[in-house]
Scaffold this active site. Sequence first.
Site, short mmCIF file in Angstrom:
data_model
loop_
_atom_site.label_atom_id
_atom_site.label_comp_id
_atom_site.label_asym_id
_atom_site.label_seq_id
_atom_site.Cartn_x
_atom_site.Cartn_y
_atom_site.Cartn_z
N PRO A 293 0.79 -1.24 0.00
CA PRO A 293 0.00 0.00 0.00
C PRO A 293 0.82 1.30 0.00
O PRO A 293 0.25 2.37 -0.10
CB PRO A 293 -0.83 -0.12 1.29
CG PRO A 293 -0.13 -1.10 2.14
CD PRO A 293 0.61 -2.04 1.24
N LYS A 297 -1.72 2.58 -4.60
CA LYS A 297 -2.07 2.27 -5.99
C LYS A 297 -3.18 1.24 -6.19
O LYS A 297 -3.75 1.14 -7.27
CB LYS A 297 -0.81 1.75 -6.73
CG LYS A 297 0.26 2.80 -6.93
CD LYS A 297 -0.07 3.70 -8.10
CE LYS A 297 0.69 4.99 -8.09
NZ LYS A 297 -0.10 6.17 -7.73
N TYR A 385 3.25 8.90 -8.28
CA TYR A 385 2.29 8.99 -7.18
C TYR A 385 0.92 9.51 -7.68
O TYR A 385 -0.11 8.97 -7.29
CB TYR A 385 2.83 9.88 -6.06
CG TYR A 385 2.07 9.71 -4.76
CD1 TYR A 385 2.48 8.78 -3.81
CD2 TYR A 385 0.92 10.44 -4.50
CE1 TYR A 385 1.77 8.58 -2.64
CE2 TYR A 385 0.19 10.25 -3.33
CZ TYR A 385 0.63 9.32 -2.41
OH TYR A 385 -0.09 9.12 -1.25
P1 RFL Z 1 -11.68 -6.29 -3.44
O1 RFL Z 1 -11.88 -4.97 -2.81
O2 RFL Z 1 -10.93 -7.33 -2.70
O3 RFL Z 1 -13.11 -6.85 -3.85
C1 RFL Z 1 -13.29 -8.16 -4.32
C2 RFL Z 1 -14.71 -8.60 -3.99
O4 RFL Z 1 -14.93 -9.92 -4.51
C3 RFL Z 1 -15.64 -10.68 -3.55
N1 RFL Z 1 -15.39 -12.12 -3.79
C4 RFL Z 1 -16.31 -12.95 -4.33
N2 RFL Z 1 -17.56 -12.75 -4.77
C5 RFL Z 1 -18.22 -13.82 -5.25
N3 RFL Z 1 -17.71 -15.09 -5.28
C6 RFL Z 1 -16.45 -15.33 -4.86
N4 RFL Z 1 -15.95 -16.55 -4.89
C7 RFL Z 1 -15.70 -14.23 -4.35
N5 RFL Z 1 -14.45 -14.11 -3.84
C8 RFL Z 1 -14.29 -12.84 -3.51
C9 RFL Z 1 -15.09 -10.19 -2.22
O5 RFL Z 1 -15.99 -10.48 -1.15
C10 RFL Z 1 -14.94 -8.71 -2.48
O6 RFL Z 1 -16.10 -7.99 -2.13
O7 RFL Z 1 -10.94 -6.15 -4.85
P2 RFL Z 1 -11.04 -4.98 -5.98
O8 RFL Z 1 -12.46 -4.67 -6.31
O9 RFL Z 1 -10.11 -5.41 -7.06
O10 RFL Z 1 -10.47 -3.66 -5.26
C11 RFL Z 1 -9.14 -3.58 -4.85
C12 RFL Z 1 -8.97 -2.62 -3.68
O11 RFL Z 1 -9.93 -2.94 -2.69
C13 RFL Z 1 -7.56 -2.66 -3.11
O12 RFL Z 1 -6.62 -2.71 -4.15
C14 RFL Z 1 -7.24 -1.43 -2.23
O13 RFL Z 1 -8.00 -1.42 -1.06
C15 RFL Z 1 -5.76 -1.40 -1.88
N6 RFL Z 1 -5.38 -0.29 -0.98
C16 RFL Z 1 -5.19 1.00 -1.45
N7 RFL Z 1 -5.44 1.28 -2.76
C17 RFL Z 1 -5.32 2.56 -3.21
O14 RFL Z 1 -5.54 2.80 -4.41
N8 RFL Z 1 -4.97 3.62 -2.39
C18 RFL Z 1 -4.72 3.43 -1.06
O15 RFL Z 1 -4.47 4.39 -0.34
C19 RFL Z 1 -4.79 2.06 -0.57
N9 RFL Z 1 -4.55 1.80 0.74
C20 RFL Z 1 -5.15 -0.55 0.38
C21 RFL Z 1 -4.72 0.53 1.22
C22 RFL Z 1 -5.34 -1.83 0.92
C23 RFL Z 1 -5.11 -2.04 2.27
N10 RFL Z 1 -5.36 -3.36 2.74
C24 RFL Z 1 -6.01 -3.67 3.94
C25 RFL Z 1 -5.12 -4.51 1.88
C26 RFL Z 1 -4.48 0.32 2.56
C27 RFL Z 1 -4.64 -0.97 3.09
C28 RFL Z 1 -4.32 -1.15 4.56
C1 PHB Z 2 -4.71 5.59 3.68
O1 PHB Z 2 -5.29 4.56 4.06
O2 PHB Z 2 -5.10 6.72 3.97
C2 PHB Z 2 -3.48 5.42 2.87
C3 PHB Z 2 -2.94 4.16 2.66
C4 PHB Z 2 -1.78 4.04 1.90
C5 PHB Z 2 -1.17 5.17 1.39
C6 PHB Z 2 -1.71 6.42 1.58
C7 PHB Z 2 -2.87 6.55 2.34
O3 PHB Z 2 -0.02 5.06 0.68
#
Ligand code: RFL
Ligand code: PHB
Length: 392
Positions: A293, A297, A385
């Site tokens: 993260p 991205k 970024y």
């Molecule tokens: P998701 O969000 O995982 O959604 C996938 C969905 O598919 C469902 N699913 C199923 N449904 C039906 N049948 C099945 N067999 C299935 N298996 C799974 C799931 O229940 C779910 O609802 O993927 P998607 O849509 O590709 O989205 C990706 C984003 O959610 C992810 O990349 C971001 O959250 C990553 N991320 C960040 N991205 C950013 O662009 N900017 C950020 O600042 C950022 N910060 C982060 C992040 C991810 C984090 N974590 C916890 C991984 C910070 C963190 C801490």
């Molecule tokens: C956020 O959750 O606010 C977040 C996560 C990863 C980043 C920036 C912001 O790189």
Amino acid sequence: MRTKVVIVGAGPAGLLLAHLLHQEGIACTVLEQRSQDYVAGRVRAGVLEQVTVDLLARLGLDQRLRAEGLVHTGANISCDDEVFRVDFADLTGGASVVVYGQSEVMADLNAAAVSRGLDVRYQAEHVALHDLDTNHPYVTFTENGEAARIDCDFVAGCDGYHGISRASIPPNVLQTFEKVYPFGWLGILAEVPPCNHELIYASHERGFALASMRSQTRSRYYVQCSLDDRIEDWSDDRFWDELCLRLGANSGAEVVRGPSFEKSIAPLRSFVAEPMRWGRLFLAGDAAHIVPPTGAKGLNLAATDVIMLSEALSDVYSGAGKAGIDHYSQRALARVWKAERFSWWFTSLTHRFPDTSSIDRKLQAAELAYIRSSRAAQSMLAENYVGLPLTL
Ligand code: RFL
Ligand code: PHB
């Protein structure tokens, strides 16, 4: 039942694609295994690139984003006690990012899905994909305890890293590339004003820390932690103490403490699956790739994948031809790999690895000092970024 496109997963990738196809008049059904509240409530991304903001505007889903999103024209990098600002707008000719939580994006996508009559089925169990390498794919699942089947032209695998879509591609076709980092991020949300009006990425002897936010009154903070750590090991007091140390004396002094209302540990991974298409199945978002993260991205890559996929599918249905779907994987992967590189680089530069020796730490500090002093180096950081352009 029959539709044109079945979308597996109602995360950001799945719902954005559903809205894009709906706008183009292409019938689709979304199958999500979890409940709507569960998917919408996950605390994840916070930073949207301009391309993602533009996508939400194009879909008419940017009303709340424009009112409540925080536009950031730069971010800060801190190394031990030294802080410098990278001015994205100045370095990129005016580009910026918007801080707006993934849960807010999901709330907007869900509300509009209802008002626009999109077919989104929550708690769809046992989703299975069939005959993907023929002209007549279909999807089976269980809905309210009953077996169901949808015949379709295409399947979009938007079901995240743990989904079933990627696993439906034969192993002799699919190639995966993976790096698991030897640490995690411990993140908290607290109802306190942020310590700074822009983000601070901190590289410290004791490990990485990030000061982010969700609003003027809600802070999102992270500290690098051990993969062996459990949430119970981190009381709020321990978290705040560690955060303040790592942010350095000046920024640390600005931190307002308060009770956390969300606390979780996320592992860090770089992962890419190639190709992103097999027969009539297309992968998008976390189903195909994961980034650590640090570069913010993940959600943005999900958005750009589905922009490219919806363009390719629109070409098929408008009679413009199959070239778009044939090039989807190659086009998406070209951008994915650049984001993978940036996220890996930014992670490597700012985190403390278990085997970081004194020379590694000196080299990290020298690279940060170089970035601080070099407009060229800052331009590289800034243009990545804020998000690279979508190329043909
Ligand atoms: P998701 O969000 O995982 O959604 C996938 C969905 O598919 C469902 N699913 C199923 N449904 C039906 N049948 C099945 N067999 C299935 N298996 C799974 C799931 O229940 C779910 O609802 O993927 P998607 O849509 O590709 O989205 C990706 C984003 O959610 C992810 O990349 C971001 O959250 C990553 N991320 C960040 N991205 C950013 O662009 N900017 C950020 O600042 C950022 N910060 C982060 C992040 C991810 C984090 N974590 C916890 C991984 C910070 C963190 C801490
Ligand atoms: C956020 O959750 O606010 C977040 C996560 C990863 C980043 C920036 C912001 O790189």
